[in-house]
Design a protein around this motif. Sequence first.
Motif, PDB file in Angstrom:
ATOM      1  N   ASP A   1     -10.434 -35.937  41.492  1.00 19.86           N
ATOM      2  CA  ASP A   1     -11.490 -35.589  40.533  1.00 19.86           C
ATOM      3  C   ASP A   1     -12.442 -34.566  41.151  1.00 19.86           C
ATOM      4  O   ASP A   1     -12.827 -33.596  40.503  1.00 19.86           O
TER       5      ASP A   1
ATOM      6  N   ARG B   1     -12.563 -30.801  39.921  1.00 20.74           N
ATOM      7  CA  ARG B   1     -13.813 -30.778  39.144  1.00 20.74           C
ATOM      8  C   ARG B   1     -13.645 -31.468  37.790  1.00 20.74           C
ATOM      9  O   ARG B   1     -13.926 -30.907  36.739  1.00 20.74           O
ATOM     10  N   ARG B   2     -13.184 -32.710  37.866  1.00 22.33           N
ATOM     11  CA  ARG B   2     -12.973 -33.516  36.666  1.00 22.33           C
ATOM     12  C   ARG B   2     -13.976 -34.660  36.620  1.00 22.33           C
ATOM     13  O   ARG B   2     -14.567 -35.028  37.620  1.00 22.33           O
TER      14      ARG B   2
ATOM     15  N   ARG C   1     -17.284 -32.830  37.253  1.00 22.00           N
ATOM     16  CA  ARG C   1     -17.052 -31.662  36.407  1.00 22.00           C
ATOM     17  C   ARG C   1     -18.033 -30.522  36.704  1.00 22.00           C
ATOM     18  O   ARG C   1     -17.648 -29.362  36.765  1.00 22.00           O
TER      19      ARG C   1
END
Length: 154
Positions: A46, A50-51, A55
Amino acid sequence: MELLSDIQVIYVEDDEVDRHIFKLVLNKISVNSHVKFLENGEEFLDFYYRRNSYRNREPFQGKVIIFLDINMPRLNGLDVLKRLSESQSKVLEESFPPIIMFSASKREVDISESRRLGATDYVVKPFSYQEMQSSLKALFCRYLQSGKLKETSL
């Protein structure tokens, strides 16, 4: 002992004691360095991609090196390497920071699988603070001198 400086570490480790000792050692051997702790492989992916909660994170940049434990809940270190290698033509491209498998496992199958999946190096976790200090300092110095530890942005 000469201090290193400006090393940006991502350490993926589920054990709080191991994270604490790593931070103490890094502060002892390096100045102006930063460590970003992530607790499992899923959280690392993640962060890297960049989740979800990462993000809108700021870029992680500098002389970046990644330490990845093998035995973690959710997604272990070998699974992380598999996912990275599936999503990139070559995991360790010129711009990709070194990935050091940092595990208590001495099993040859773990070591060879880590290398096959693209890990830059495999280090068995030292048992003492002093061993960890000398081991990490030697690794950082070797990587700086060889050019493997260079300016990167994730």
